[in-house]
Design an enzyme around this catalytic site. Structure first.
Site, PDB file in Angstrom:
ATOM      1  N   LYS A   1      24.472   8.676  35.718  1.00  0.00           N
ATOM      2  CA  LYS A   1      24.400  10.127  35.973  1.00  0.00           C
ATOM      3  C   LYS A   1      24.008  10.887  34.705  1.00  0.00           C
ATOM      4  O   LYS A   1      23.104  11.721  34.711  1.00  0.00           O
ATOM      5  CB  LYS A   1      25.755  10.664  36.492  1.00  0.00           C
ATOM      6  CG  LYS A   1      26.265   9.953  37.741  1.00  0.00           C
ATOM      7  CD  LYS A   1      27.586  10.500  38.214  1.00  0.00           C
ATOM      8  CE  LYS A   1      28.754  10.308  37.253  1.00  0.00           C
ATOM      9  NZ  LYS A   1      29.163   8.907  37.050  1.00  0.00           N
TER      10      LYS A   1
ATOM     11  N   ARG B   1      34.628  15.590  42.253  1.00  0.00           N
ATOM     12  CA  ARG B   1      35.081  14.202  42.265  1.00  0.00           C
ATOM     13  C   ARG B   1      36.157  13.951  43.308  1.00  0.00           C
ATOM     14  O   ARG B   1      36.672  12.833  43.406  1.00  0.00           O
ATOM     15  CB  ARG B   1      35.657  13.874  40.889  1.00  0.00           C
ATOM     16  CG  ARG B   1      34.825  12.893  40.099  1.00  0.00           C
ATOM     17  CD  ARG B   1      35.523  12.759  38.786  1.00  0.00           C
ATOM     18  NE  ARG B   1      35.154  11.599  38.049  1.00  0.00           N
ATOM     19  CZ  ARG B   1      34.301  11.627  37.041  1.00  0.00           C
ATOM     20  NH1 ARG B   1      33.675  12.721  36.712  1.00  0.00           N
ATOM     21  NH2 ARG B   1      34.092  10.535  36.347  1.00  0.00           N
TER      22      ARG B   1
ATOM     23  N   ARG C   1      33.166   5.361  23.652  1.00  0.00           N
ATOM     24  CA  ARG C   1      34.233   6.150  24.268  1.00  0.00           C
ATOM     25  C   ARG C   1      35.519   5.345  24.391  1.00  0.00           C
ATOM     26  O   ARG C   1      35.466   4.167  24.749  1.00  0.00           O
ATOM     27  CB  ARG C   1      33.787   6.606  25.669  1.00  0.00           C
ATOM     28  CG  ARG C   1      32.943   7.854  25.620  1.00  0.00           C
ATOM     29  CD  ARG C   1      32.276   8.190  26.921  1.00  0.00           C
ATOM     30  NE  ARG C   1      33.097   8.073  28.109  1.00  0.00           N
ATOM     31  CZ  ARG C   1      32.662   8.388  29.329  1.00  0.00           C
ATOM     32  NH1 ARG C   1      31.434   8.844  29.497  1.00  0.00           N
ATOM     33  NH2 ARG C   1      33.440   8.257  30.369  1.00  0.00           N
TER      34      ARG C   1
ATOM     35  N   ARG D   1      39.094   3.320  36.422  1.00  0.00           N
ATOM     36  CA  ARG D   1      38.090   4.351  36.743  1.00  0.00           C
ATOM     37  C   ARG D   1      37.343   3.995  38.028  1.00  0.00           C
ATOM     38  O   ARG D   1      37.041   4.865  38.833  1.00  0.00           O
ATOM     39  CB  ARG D   1      37.114   4.514  35.566  1.00  0.00           C
ATOM     40  CG  ARG D   1      37.762   5.224  34.387  1.00  0.00           C
ATOM     41  CD  ARG D   1      36.966   5.091  33.112  1.00  0.00           C
ATOM     42  NE  ARG D   1      35.638   5.652  33.198  1.00  0.00           N
ATOM     43  CZ  ARG D   1      34.664   5.379  32.326  1.00  0.00           C
ATOM     44  NH1 ARG D   1      34.895   4.550  31.315  1.00  0.00           N
ATOM     45  NH2 ARG D   1      33.499   5.932  32.445  1.00  0.00           N
TER      46      ARG D   1
END
Ligand code: AP5
Length: 217
Positions: A13, A87, A160, A171
């Site tokens: 994305k 989301r 990250r 996730r």
């Protein structure tokens, strides 16, 4: 033109949003980037969301809706790419309300589909420029000049904290349980398009651009 990019963590994305920003002059609204900026600034919001993000869980709908509502009112008519929001179904419903209030419509909702096994590989290999945020991958997307960011020339790169293998699993679970249910929400509205996110980055860009060019008429 206003679009939503949907897809699991690591689907591409952010990579595609950056390209669309350059090509069409749209503004990328990445809720993940907004939260990471709050954390980097050490703000109360940044401190509040730190543990949730590092555990791979979703930040509460109330916080996220307030964060994005604020940005949408500041757009001043510019087209945008929403990346990472909505989301959950309540976020999608709240987005509809705030867009209607501001007289804005979504032109396309584009889902990037990628197998879970490929996502783990993509996330584990991701790194980004510390200076401008441009995203790279250890094998699929290296900077053109070794060790130097293509966009700003910086030689400082970061990974990250939520890209650790154990967090990636959480996730993906959050995506399948809480985010995937918004796909039928947009399918029912007739605005959902799917793109094969397993293809090469350039091929994905071409597929997305084909959808957008058709939408522009
Ligand atoms: P966020 O930052 O939104 O993370 P995410 O959705 O997990 O998405 P990623 O940034 O990991 O992936 P991406 O799809 O952008 O992939 P990328 O282009 O980088 O959110 C982080 C956290 O913030 C959440 O876990 C949550 O805690 C919180 N949060 C944010 N928004 C929220 C919300 N609305 N509600 C609640 N909580 C929220 O690509 C990945 C890698 O693959 C890169 O290395 C790239 O070079 C490579 N790559 C890209 N495309 C391809 C391709 N086609 N082929 C091969 N490699 C590719």
């Amino acid at each position: 033109m206003n679009i939503l990019l949907l897809g699991p963590p690591g689907a591409g994305k952010g990579t595609q949003a950056k390209r669309l920003e350059e090509r069409y002059g749209m503004v990328q609204l990445s809720t993940g980037d907004m939260l990471r900026a709050e954390r980097a600034a050490g703000s109360p919001l940044g401190k509040q969301v730190q543990a949730i993000m590092d555990a791979g869980k979703l930040v509460s709908d109330d916080i996220m809706i307030a964060l994005i509502a604020n940005r949408i009112t500041q757009l001043g008519g510019k087209g945008f790419i929403l990346d990472g929001f909505p989301r959950t179904v309540p976020q999608a419903e709240a987005l509809d309300v705030m867009l209607e209030k501001n007289g804005i419509a979504i032109d396309q909702v584009i889902e990037l589909t990628v197998d879970d096994s490929a996502l783990v590989d993509r996330i584990a290999g991701r790194f980004s420029c510390k200076n401008c945020g441009a995203s790279y991958h250890d094998r699929h997307n290296l900077p053109k000049h070794n060790g130097q960011c293509d966009v700003c020339g910086s030689t400082d790169f970061v990974r990250r904290p939520d890209d650790k293998a154990e967090t990636v699993a959480a996730r993906l679970t959050a995506y399948h349980e809480q985010t995937a249910p918004i796909l039928p929400y947009y399918a029912k509205k007739g605005v959902l398009r799917s793109v094969d996110g397993m293809a090469d980055i350039d091929v994905v860009t071409t597929q997305v651009e084909t959808i957008l060019n058709k939408s522009k008429g």
